[in-house]
Design an enzyme around this catalytic site. Structure first.
Site, short mmCIF file in Angstrom:
data_model
loop_
_atom_site.label_atom_id
_atom_site.label_comp_id
_atom_site.label_asym_id
_atom_site.label_seq_id
_atom_site.Cartn_x
_atom_site.Cartn_y
_atom_site.Cartn_z
N SER A 200 0.76 -1.11 0.13
CA SER A 200 -0.02 0.02 0.01
C SER A 200 0.91 1.28 -0.03
O SER A 200 1.91 1.11 0.50
CB SER A 200 -0.88 -0.11 1.26
N TYR B 275 -1.47 -1.03 10.41
CA TYR B 275 -1.42 -1.19 8.91
C TYR B 275 -0.35 -0.47 8.22
O TYR B 275 0.26 -1.26 7.43
CB TYR B 275 -2.90 -0.33 8.21
#
Length: 264
Positions: free
Chosen positions: A151, A165
């Site tokens: 990401s 995350y």
């Protein structure tokens, strides 16, 4: 065949066997559709049986040979078993796409330690186990393509409770580079696609025509040079490149599918 005379042949993955985990998730569904359309044989893995059945049927309707497995890659035995089932069904494993994972959002003082651990386990430990299992088979074959899903948050922080995350995706980036170095001599390339926001069932609200969505969207787009959010087809080129012979000289790379978001 002379590649320069037929350069598109480098991107041909027809007949290749691809194992996709998280196949019912946002990236996994896109990957399944792309590789089905490109002529791959698919082993689709997901914990949500209903959603797995739907994407498996969609890929079969596109003409793909599909094996669907309802499980999550939570431990070594399961991960080894998934690779074994792919080989049993189709005789080999050419491509691994690890699209399984999770995100749980909370500010650090509101996040339980076990929550942080669960995100790291799903996004890092399970990715490592799947890569390990696939690498064993691909070494026997002398070739293979491992595509991890990272990401933009592996590179950039986020103020709204993304400690787990961001940390997990930074670890995914490090794993990509380390595996790229380790497995290159065995003919195995390891790369990651790192998207920013793209249209999916989870993000569809950001594309809606209302004031709340517009406010969030405009704030985000101020950082995106191409001036729009991502669409599923924006992932097709990167995935086909990394899954095909076109990327044989490329390993350990993080390919940002972000419209320039991380460039500025």
């Amino acid at each position: 065949m002379n590649v320069m005379a037929n350069p598109l042949s480098m991107f041909d993955v027809k007949g290749n066997v691809a194992l996709i985990t998280g196949a019912s998730g946002a990236f996994g569904m896109v990957a399944a559709r792309i590789l089905a359309g490109a002529g791959c044989k698919l082993v689709l893995v997901a914990g949500n049986q209903t959603a797995l059945d739907e994407i498996a049927k969609e890929c079969r309707d596109m003409g793909a040979d599909v094996t669907a497995i309802n499980t999550r890659p939570t431990d070594e035995d399961i991960c080894n078993g998934l690779v074994a089932q792919a080989v049993q069904a189709y005789g080999k494993l050419d491509i691994l796409v690890v699209a399984s994972g999770m995100n749980k959002v909370a500010l650090i003082n509101d996040m339980a330690p076990e929550t942080f651990t669960s995100v790291m386990d799903a996004n890092v430990n399970q990715t490592w186990l799947l890569s390990r299992a696939a690498a064993g088979q691909m070494k026997k074959q002398g070739s293979g393509k491992i595509v991890l899903v990272s990401s933009a948050r592996g590179l950039l922080g986020h103020p709204a409770g993304y400690t787990a995350y961001c940390a997990s995706k930074a670890a995914t980036d490090g794993l990509t580079k380390a595996l790229g170095c380790e497995l290159g001599a065995a003919g195995i390339t390891v790369n990651a696609i790192a998207p920013t926001v793209f249209r999916s069932p989870l993000t569809g609200w950001m594309f809606e025509d209302n004031e709340d969505a517009k406010k969030v969207r405009d704030g985000f787009l101020a950082r995106v040079p191409v001036g729009r959010l991502g669409e599923p087809e924006d992932l097709a080129g990167p995935l086909l490149f990394l899954a095909s012979k076109a990327s044989d000289f490329y390993t350990g790379h993080i390919l940002y599918a972000d419209g320039g978001y991380t460039a500025g």
